[in-house]
Design a protein around this motif. Structure first.
Motif, PDB file in Angstrom:
ATOM      1  N   LYS A 216      16.209  29.959  19.429  1.00  7.85           N
ATOM      2  CA  LYS A 216      17.351  30.348  18.957  1.00  7.85           C
ATOM      3  C   LYS A 216      17.740  29.359  17.685  1.00  7.85           C
ATOM      4  CE  LYS A 216      21.651  31.891  19.125  1.00  7.85           C
ATOM      5  NZ  LYS A 216      21.838  33.254  18.736  1.00  7.85           N
ATOM      6  N   ASP A 217      18.071  30.168  16.669  1.00  5.22           N
ATOM      7  CA  ASP A 217      18.546  29.160  15.440  1.00  5.22           C
ATOM      8  C   ASP A 217      19.760  29.355  15.188  1.00  5.22           C
ATOM      9  OD1 ASP A 217      16.841  28.734  12.671  1.00  5.22           O
ATOM     10  OD2 ASP A 217      18.856  29.501  12.245  1.00  5.22           O
ATOM     11  N   LEU A 218      20.419  28.229  14.786  1.00  2.22           N
ATOM     12  CA  LEU A 218      21.947  28.088  14.919  1.00  2.22           C
ATOM     13  C   LEU A 218      22.367  27.375  13.556  1.00  2.22           C
ATOM     14  CD1 LEU A 218      23.043  26.957  18.450  1.00  2.22           C
ATOM     15  CD2 LEU A 218      23.361  29.339  17.360  1.00  2.22           C
ATOM     16  N   PRO A 219      22.458  28.120  12.467  1.00  2.00           N
ATOM     17  CA  PRO A 219      22.795  27.421  11.352  1.00  2.00           C
ATOM     18  C   PRO A 219      24.085  27.380  11.264  1.00  2.00           C
ATOM     19  CG  PRO A 219      22.392  29.975  10.890  1.00  2.00           C
ATOM     20  CD  PRO A 219      21.939  29.499  12.484  1.00  2.00           C
ATOM     21  N   LYS A 220      24.855  26.758  10.233  1.00  2.00           N
ATOM     22  CA  LYS A 220      26.262  26.176  10.249  1.00  2.00           C
ATOM     23  C   LYS A 220      27.253  27.369  10.319  1.00  2.00           C
ATOM     24  CE  LYS A 220      27.515  26.759   5.464  1.00  2.00           C
ATOM     25  NZ  LYS A 220      28.341  26.334   4.451  1.00  2.00           N
ATOM     26  N   LYS A 221      28.179  27.347  10.996  1.00  2.00           N
ATOM     27  CA  LYS A 221      29.174  28.308  11.334  1.00  2.00           C
ATOM     28  C   LYS A 221      29.680  28.503  10.082  1.00  2.00           C
ATOM     29  CE  LYS A 221      29.483  27.604  16.019  1.00  2.00           C
ATOM     30  NZ  LYS A 221      29.251  28.716  17.037  1.00  2.00           N
ATOM     31  N   ALA A 222      30.044  30.020  10.107  1.00  2.00           N
ATOM     32  CA  ALA A 222      30.796  30.519   8.599  1.00  2.00           C
ATOM     33  C   ALA A 222      32.102  29.796   8.447  1.00  2.00           C
ATOM     34  CB  ALA A 222      30.925  31.989   8.983  1.00  2.00           C
ATOM     35  N   GLY A 223      32.330  29.439   7.242  1.00  2.00           N
ATOM     36  CA  GLY A 223      33.658  28.675   6.975  1.00  2.00           C
ATOM     37  C   GLY A 223      33.447  27.342   7.125  1.00  2.00           C
ATOM     38  N   SER A 224      32.486  26.586   7.628  1.00  2.00           N
ATOM     39  CA  SER A 224      32.480  25.324   8.073  1.00  2.00           C
ATOM     40  C   SER A 224      31.795  24.664   6.976  1.00  2.00           C
ATOM     41  CB  SER A 224      31.470  25.106   9.401  1.00  2.00           C
ATOM     42  OG  SER A 224      31.168  23.543   9.619  1.00  2.00           O
ATOM     43  N   THR A 225      32.177  23.289   6.393  1.00  2.82           N
ATOM     44  CA  THR A 225      31.708  22.612   5.567  1.00  2.82           C
ATOM     45  C   THR A 225      30.585  21.750   6.035  1.00  2.82           C
ATOM     46  OG1 THR A 225      33.566  20.637   6.142  1.00  2.82           O
ATOM     47  CG2 THR A 225      34.345  22.297   4.533  1.00  2.82           C
ATOM     48  N   ALA A 226      30.347  21.472   7.140  1.00  2.00           N
ATOM     49  CA  ALA A 226      29.179  20.768   7.913  1.00  2.00           C
ATOM     50  C   ALA A 226      28.120  21.715   7.774  1.00  2.00           C
ATOM     51  CB  ALA A 226      29.687  20.261   9.162  1.00  2.00           C
ATOM     52  N   GLN A 227      27.001  21.032   7.233  1.00  2.00           N
ATOM     53  CA  GLN A 227      25.757  21.764   7.062  1.00  2.00           C
ATOM     54  C   GLN A 227      24.630  21.362   8.300  1.00  2.00           C
ATOM     55  OE1 GLN A 227      25.176  23.979   4.992  1.00  2.00           O
ATOM     56  NE2 GLN A 227      26.342  23.629   3.248  1.00  2.00           N
TER      57      GLN A 227
END
Length: 279
Positions: A216-227
């Motif tokens: 399960k790959d969880l890149p940053k949330k859309a619109g989030s500034t945190a990477q």
């Protein structure tokens, strides 16, 4: 009044009891032909490994590069890890590690769950498979069933969207539609300027890892500034379900974690744990 000697009375009682026992035994034994339930076999694993000692120090150094910058005593503290608080260490254990580096913070956690079935008709392995299948479904994935994988998901927990690797999951942000066919470095032309590695590395079912596995790959949330970027690998081997979580938080918001590296290292660790369990 007739008098019955004590010996005669005792003999009469013994005869009566014997007759009652015989009739009761005959009545009970008359049902001996009914089918008996053979208990399902137990799982392979009766214990769990010590989680904070399950990952070699050399592997931790590779996964937590920031620890190399720390003084010796602080390195030791990082590599010791923090044991998860559980109420039954025979059934569930875990450990986590975290290291802050000059460029990024890396964190790692592992969890072992030994599944026991209390239903004599259901094996520990089958019960563990149910536990694993729920995790797989929650990740928006589904293993291919025997036969043409696109036609139907016959098992009760298999959804009709089984072939969409991660697109249906609510917390996945890689739903722009990259093909899961494996060209890991290519951009498929999603959002403008989005050629990030994670778009070509979707969540997916994994082969040759335990009895069943998924990533399960969880890149940053859309619109989030945190990477912040997290990768989870979950696998089952016999009656044990293992979860590996590996994450990176860059020091600067302009830095983007290498999703491919995170996936490769999480999978490599999961395979080492599977090998250790099978020894």
């Amino acid at each position: 009044m007739a008098y019955v000697p004590g010996v005669a009375l005792l003999a009469a009682l013994v005869v009566g009891c014997s007759a009652g026992a015989d009739s009761n035994a005959n009545g009970a034994d008359s049902k001996a032909g009914s089918p008996t339930v053979t208990p399902a076999p137990p799982g392979k694993y009766l214990t769990l490994p010590a989680p904070c000692r399950a990952v070699p120090r050399s592997t931790l150094k590779d996964l937590l590069p920031g620890a190399a910058e720390l003084p010796g005593d602080q390195q030791d503290k990082v590599f010791r890890g923090s044991a998860a608080v559980t109420y039954d260490t025979d059934r569930k254990v875990g450990c986590s590690w975290k290291a802050d580096g000059p460029n990024a913070t890396r964190s790692l956690s592992i969890d072992f769950e030994r599944v026991v079935s209390y239903d004599p008709a259901v094996s520990d392995d089958d019960r563990a498979d149910t536990v694993y299948a729920k995790k797989e479904k929650a990740a928006g994935l589904s293993s291919a069933t025997p036969g043409p994988p696109d036609e139907k998901g016959e098992a009760g927990e298999k959804s009709g969207t089984a072939k969409d690797p991660a697109d249906g999951d609510t917390d996945a942000t890689d739903s722009a539609g990259p093909s899961p066919s494996g060209s890991s470095g290519e951009s498929t032309g999603g959002a403008p300027g989005s050629g990030s590695p994670e778009e070509a590395l979707p969540s997916r079912i994994l082969d040759n890892l335990g009895d069943a596995a998924f990533l399960k790959d969880l890149p940053k949330k859309a619109g989030s500034t945190a990477q912040h970027h997290t990768v989870s690998v979950v696998f089952r081997t016999s009656n044990v379900v293992v979860t590996v979580r590996y994450a990176e938080q860059p020091a600067l918001v302009t830095q983007v974690p290498d999703g491919k590296e995170l996936q490769e290292k999480a999978q490599a660790l999961a395979r080492k744990l599977a090998e250790t369990l099978s020894e």
